[in-house]
Design an enzyme around this catalytic site. Structure first.
Site, mmCIF file in Angstrom:
data_model
loop_
_atom_site.group_PDB
_atom_site.id
_atom_site.type_symbol
_atom_site.label_atom_id
_atom_site.label_comp_id
_atom_site.label_asym_id
_atom_site.label_seq_id
_atom_site.Cartn_x
_atom_site.Cartn_y
_atom_site.Cartn_z
ATOM 1 N N ARG A 2 48.678 -38.879 -45.843
ATOM 2 C CA ARG A 2 47.662 -39.034 -44.664
ATOM 3 C C ARG A 2 46.498 -37.826 -44.474
ATOM 4 N NH1 ARG A 2 47.278 -36.252 -38.813
ATOM 5 N NH2 ARG A 2 45.815 -37.487 -37.897
ATOM 6 N N HIS A 6 41.790 -41.290 -35.581
ATOM 7 C CA HIS A 6 42.743 -42.067 -35.163
ATOM 8 C C HIS A 6 42.668 -43.704 -35.895
ATOM 9 C CE1 HIS A 6 43.312 -39.505 -31.349
ATOM 10 N NE2 HIS A 6 44.065 -39.068 -32.303
ATOM 11 N N ARG A 19 41.569 -30.810 -25.033
ATOM 12 C CA ARG A 19 40.324 -30.956 -25.358
ATOM 13 C C ARG A 19 39.516 -31.376 -24.330
ATOM 14 N NH1 ARG A 19 41.638 -34.481 -30.631
ATOM 15 N NH2 ARG A 19 43.531 -33.268 -31.292
ATOM 16 N N GLU A 34 51.696 -45.531 -37.472
ATOM 17 C CA GLU A 34 50.580 -45.012 -38.464
ATOM 18 C C GLU A 34 51.190 -44.898 -39.816
ATOM 19 O OE1 GLU A 34 47.727 -42.212 -36.949
ATOM 20 O OE2 GLU A 34 49.297 -42.021 -35.658
#
Length: 400
Positions: free
Chosen positions: A95, A183, A244, A387
């Protein structure tokens, strides 16, 4: 065929070994606190089954090479291992957070790919350089094909009108300042899985994917391709997240810096690590926020309302862009497990043809669930993201 998926961070390595004959997870683990006084390996054999075995090893892990060898030891251990030798692994998928404009698809690792990841490292310096370390160490151990899968790649189909910032064009040309989105591996997997569940070709569907977790983003997907997404050049932009801020007026940075005597780096650190949910109410875990709301905490209620409001705004914007929406799909930690957030996001959308089945929404979704009523003109689904499986599938293509 056995594929090892690796996510190498600056002080951690996450791994998952999959059997691609049936897409099952043979083992998974995480190595943490690399380079600190005491490191930790947590390894799970057959993690998704009743026969799961978990072990924890605590010892100094000075660098990624030692950490990776610990993972190999765990994977090949006679009791909690799942292979006898590292040579049984047919391919390794890595990744990679940021591919810039250079990488729009998964790539077989060679020197040009390594150079390219390093070239765009200034867009994600903490992540990309750590990924390179992971690739280097893994290549020294696993003598098979290595494949890179980029979080930003799926969003590279966005048109220029969606990814460009309204700044001097020469800044974009020189520094590649633009919206990239993140993402992407999750959005791609969920969109493809949604098409399978609806029994329709991805090319015929318009989908809004809603990835809500500690980091959150949405994507507008038309015919299987992303045409817009909420994050920007960095993962700081978009909706409100755990720590965030999401979108703020850019002038706010200068205002806060001047009034509080802070540097631009300190303001950015505040927006990244001390804003979002934790900035509003002091909590970043939505479960804690729900508990606080039940006790009458008004700021916790404000945080929940703000999150739902911002996500709903993006759904409306993407609906206008797509023109027709066939499915709204929730995924990731909050999206998959928090029925209160899903209800808050979709509340009031009945005139648009979105009718939520509140009883179905309140149940645990499992691998997937439809939470809209049969009368709803838009399918609303909860789909568990994967993922690692998406990275493994992309790796298989190169191995074959």
């Amino acid at each position: 065929m056995k594929i090892l998926v690796i996510n190498s961070g600056s002080s951690s390595i996450k791994y998952q070994l999959l059997d691609m004959e049936n897409d099952s997870v043979l083992a998974s683990g995480v190595i943490e606190c690399i380079g600190l006084e005491q490191g930790i390996l947590t390894h799970k054999k057959a993690p998704d089954t009743d026969a799961a075995i978990k072990i924890v090893v605590e010892q100094p892990i000075p660098d990624h090479a030692v950490g990776m060898h610990l993972a190999v030891d765990a994977l090949t251990h006679p009791e909690h291992g799942v292979i006898t030798d590292a040579s049984e692994i047919d391919g390794v998928g890595h990744r990679i957070v940021h591919g810039g404009e250079k990488f729009t698809t998964p790539m077989l690792v060679d020197q040009s790919v390594i150079d390219g990841i390093r070239e765009v490292a200034d867009l994600a310096p903490l992540h990309n350089l750590a990924h390179l370390t992971g690739i280097e160490v893994a290549q020294s151990i696993f003598k098979c094909k290595h494949v890179t899968v980029f979080d930003t790649a799926f969003h590279q189909t966005m048109p220029a009108k969606a990814y460009q910032y309204a700044i001097p064009y020469e800044i974009y040309e020189e520094l590649h300042v633009r919206r990239y989105g993140f993402h992407g591996t999750s959005h791609k997997y969920v969109a493809r899985r949604t098409a399978e569940l609806l029994g329709k070709p991805a090319e015929d569907l318009n989908i809004i994917t809603v990835h809500l977790g500690n980091g959150s983003s949405l994507a507008a997907i038309q015919g299987g391709k992303c045409i817009d997404t909420s994050m920007g050049m960095t993962p700081l932009a978009g909706v409100i997240m755990g720590t965030r801020s999401g979108n703020v007026d850019p002038a706010v940075l200068k205002f806060i810096a001047e009034k509080k005597g802070l540097s631009i780096q300190e303001v950015e650190e505040m927006l990244t690590k001390r804003s979002g949910l934790v900035g509003i109410c002091g909590m970043s875990d939505m479960r804690d926020i729900h508990s606080a709301i039940e006790k009458g905490d008004e700021r916790a209620k404000l945080a929940l309302d703000m999150v739902c409001h911002r996500v709903r705004q993006y759904i409306g914007a993407y609906w206008a862009e797509l023109g027709r929406v066939d499915a709204i799909v929730f995924t990731a930690g909050i999206g998959e497990n928090d029925d209160i957030v899903r209800l808050g996001v979709l509340k009031g959308m009945e005139p648009m043809g979105v009718i939520l089945d509140e009883a179905a929404n309140a149940k645990r979704a499992g691998e997937w669930a439809r939470i809209s009523t049969p009368e709803s003109k838009v399918d609303v689904l909860v789909v568990r993201t994967n993922e690692e499986l998406e990275i493994a599938r992309e790796t298989v293509k190169f191995v074959k």
